[in-house]
Design an enzyme around this catalytic site. Structure first.
Site, PDB file in Angstrom:
ATOM      1  N   TYR A  30       0.853  -1.188   0.000  1.00  0.00           N
ATOM      2  CA  TYR A  30       0.000   0.000   0.000  1.00  0.00           C
ATOM      3  C   TYR A  30       0.889   1.239   0.000  1.00  0.00           C
ATOM      4  CZ  TYR A  30      -4.081  -2.896   1.056  1.00  0.00           C
ATOM      5  OH  TYR A  30      -5.090  -3.816   0.993  1.00  0.00           O
ATOM      6  N   HIS A  67      -7.398  -8.442  -3.129  1.00  0.00           N
ATOM      7  CA  HIS A  67      -8.697  -7.806  -2.941  1.00  0.00           C
ATOM      8  C   HIS A  67      -8.588  -6.299  -3.126  1.00  0.00           C
ATOM      9  CE1 HIS A  67      -6.623  -7.659   0.949  1.00  0.00           C
ATOM     10  NE2 HIS A  67      -7.243  -6.485   1.117  1.00  0.00           N
ATOM     11  N   ARG A 113      -2.395 -12.205   2.582  1.00  0.00           N
ATOM     12  CA  ARG A 113      -3.804 -11.919   2.344  1.00  0.00           C
ATOM     13  C   ARG A 113      -4.149 -12.272   0.912  1.00  0.00           C
ATOM     14  NH1 ARG A 113      -7.654  -7.914   4.108  1.00  0.00           N
ATOM     15  NH2 ARG A 113      -8.685  -9.940   3.849  1.00  0.00           N
ATOM     16  N   TYR A 126      -0.710 -10.278  -0.956  1.00  0.00           N
ATOM     17  CA  TYR A 126       0.418  -9.577  -0.318  1.00  0.00           C
ATOM     18  C   TYR A 126       0.528 -10.020   1.137  1.00  0.00           C
ATOM     19  CZ  TYR A 126      -3.175  -6.616   1.830  1.00  0.00           C
ATOM     20  OH  TYR A 126      -4.268  -6.168   2.533  1.00  0.00           O
ATOM     21  N   HIS A 172     -10.435  -2.806  -1.415  1.00  0.00           N
ATOM     22  CA  HIS A 172     -11.238  -2.327  -0.302  1.00  0.00           C
ATOM     23  C   HIS A 172     -12.267  -1.297  -0.777  1.00  0.00           C
ATOM     24  CE1 HIS A 172      -8.796  -3.873   3.116  1.00  0.00           C
ATOM     25  NE2 HIS A 172      -7.782  -3.758   2.271  1.00  0.00           N
TER      26      HIS A 172
END
Length: 591
Positions: A470, A528, A525, A504, A530
């Protein structure tokens, strides 16, 4: 797999308040027309009135430990009055005599306990002759029906209530270490223990507490059911020895011996029962009942009995209930919800420490772990959310909060990388401008539960880059990347471009990563995107859309994947990227 054999107790049970009024009907149901009423005048008077013409005779002198000569006198009364059924009202003495009569006559029995003995549920009979108490177990002595009337226990003196209740507790405890214990008796014993240990202190404080009396009577009933289902062990053997040979009072002997036997058997809660017994107005040593060390020379388990005579507590885990109560009581002035949350937290933490026998070193390590989590937490990294996520707590709270609206899109955890107030971005924008990755064209629709479009909803979007990072994890990145705030149009639609998200790892260089390594779990994870969707008058939806066929869907490290959120990121016909079409359904805030 656990294999076991369990025979359900066949005794008919009538439980409640004022149930003594049904005594006549229950006697008739058993075919009784000429009843022998067993019980002292104090207990049997009301029963006599209810039985009316069914009463054929009374026997008012049942005795403790069921002496054989008393039984013989009662049998003469049975014969003289052509008795066809027995109604016993009182404590263990009345019940024991009723059983002894049934052993010789096969007459049906209806028992009305006025103490917490619990023996009324069993096929066990103990009888005394020549200073020796013998016990047998036979279906012939198990009563056909037991009528529990809470009102009949309200006048039971506190000392007798306490001793009788601990006697009942002994039945549940002994079922725990019996060689033929099974999962059913374990459940019954657990519930009986919970009811009795809660009820007895309340009765001591307020003998007229109907709820406490009800719990105690229910506990005694369940404990008696336990005792009927297993073989009796050390505790009862010692109590019957002392009762038969030395004439010690039955309930008080059980009450004194119980925690000593529990400690001898290595039961973890022996200290709790010592503390419970000490808080009640009962004898706390066998010496108080008249037994001496000289009496037990040569008797089995003499060391255990010697401790019980002198009141010397054996080594046992200390009871911490008083400490827990002291902490909980300190929240008395807190607002209701705060008090509820803190009370349950403290009780759960204390129970965890006791149950796991938490050591000082382990406690210090846990404090150090939390300290390290605090030190590594910054404005852009939240280690405590990571900890909550990886322990599944975030998902539990999410389900509890959002499962009440089943017609809406499933929610998911917020995660540690949300940043409040991302820049508002026009529809059609490319969040991945200049970034490597598989292009993704996104067409989103937001509706209510009636499929009507929700216009002007604020939609925050954030995701990882192709390498699984991120923007807040990349110190060289200037400004928000792969992060934006949109508004739906009048049709509730939202269109933007981005890249297909990648699987990730969550940050694993801190204490949470060390925890995952220690238990052999990976930190990854599933891929996806969010979404957070909000509009006044609607419930805010926090969720994620997962790439169908992506990695780690079945082992997402924060347990965030839900079937309804796994979506096909379809490949475009020309092979230039993928497309995501999805409709979010949100509910009004009052739904």
């Amino acid at each position: 797999m656990t294999s076991f054999t369990y025979a359900a107790n066949p005794v008919r049970v009538i439980f409640g308040r004022g149930t003594i009024g049904a005594l006549g009907d229950e006697a008739r149901r058993l075919g009784m027309n000429r009843v022998l009423l067993v019980g002292t005048p104090r207990h049997a008077g009301q029963a006599e009135d209810v039985l009316g013409p069914l009463l054929a005779a009374r026997f008012e002198n049942p005795a403790m430990h069921t002496p054989v000569d008393v039984t013989e006198r009662a049998l003469k009364v049975v014969a003289e009055h052509d008795v066809d059924g027995i109604v016993a009202v009182g404590g263990g003495s009345a019940t024991g005599l009723s059983k002894a009569i049934a052993l010789h006559t096969d007459l049906p029995q209806l028992v009305v306990p006025t103490t917490y003995a619990g023996s009324e549920l069993t096929a066990v009979l103990g009888q005394t002759a020549d200073g020796r108490k013998t016990t047998q177990k036979t279906p012939k002595v198990r009563p056909e029906a037991v009528l529990y009337d809470v009102d009949l226990t309200l006048g039971l003196p506190v000392p007798l209530s306490a001793a009788s209740g601990l006697n009942a507790l002994a039945h549940a405890v002994e079922a725990r270490y019996a060689p033929d214990a099974n999962p059913i008796t374990d459940l019954l014993a657990s519930e009986a223990t919970k009811l009795l240990t809660s009820a007895l202190p309340r009765i001591a404080r307020n003998p007229s507490d109907v709820d406490a009396r009800t719990d105690a009577l229910r506990g005694a009933y369940l404990a008696g059911t336990c005792l009927d289902a297993v073989r009796m062990g050390l505790h009862h053997r010692l109590c019957h020895l002392l009762g038969g040979k030395f004439g010690l009072p039955h309930a008080e002997t059980h009450a004194v011996l119980l925690p000593y036997v529990m400690a001898h058997q290595g039961l973890d809660d022996a200290g709790d029962v010592f503390a419970l017994a000490e808080s009640l107005p009962i004898p706390h040593s066998l010496a108080e009942l008249g037994l001496t060390e000289a009496d037990i020379e040569g008797e089995p388990e003499a060391d255990l009995l010697r401790q019980a005579i002198t009141g010397t507590h054996p080594a046992a885990r200390p009871s911490l209930k008083a400490l827990t109560k002291q902490v909980v009581d300190s929240f008395a002035a807190a607002p209701d919800r705060v008090r509820t949350l803190l009370t349950d937290l403290v009780e759960t933490l204390h129970a965890y420490a006791i149950r796991t026998d938490l050591t000082q070193d382990e406690w210090e390590y846990a404090i150090g772990f939390l300290t390290r989590a605090g030190h590594i937490t910054t404005d852009t990294r939240q280690e405590f959310i990571l900890l909550s996520d990886t322990l599944g707590v975030s998902s539990v709270v999410d389900v509890l909060t959002n499962s009440r609206t089943p017609d809406t899109t499933p929610s998911a955890v917020l995660g540690p990388f949300y940043v409040d107030g991302p820049p508002e971005t026009p529809q059609g924008a490319n969040l991945a401008e200049g970034l490597p990755g598989t292009p993704l064209w996104t067409d989103i629709r937001v509706t209510d539960t009636e499929d009507q479009p929700v216009a002007d909803a604020i939609v925050d979007v954030w995701q990882s880059n192709e390498d699984g990072f991120y923007d807040v994890q990349l110190p060289d990145v200037d400004g928000p990347v792969l992060r934006a705030r949109f508004r739906t149009d009048q049709e509730g639609r939202l269109r933007f471009r981005t890249i297909v998200p990648s699987a990730y790892p969550i940050p694993a260089d801190g204490p949470v990563g060390q925890l995952l390594d220690a238990v052999g779990r990976h930190p990854y994870r599933a891929p996806h995107v969010h979404f957070m969707i909000a509009k006044p008058g609607y419930r805010t939806l926090i969720t994620q859309l997962f790439v169908a066929g992506g990695e780690y869907l079945d082992s997402d490290t924060v347990f965030g994947v839900k079937d309804g959120l796994i979506v096909d990121f379809a490949e475009l016909p020309d092979g230039t990227g993928r497309r995501l079409d999805f409709t979010f359904r949100i509910s009004g805030s009052s739904e």
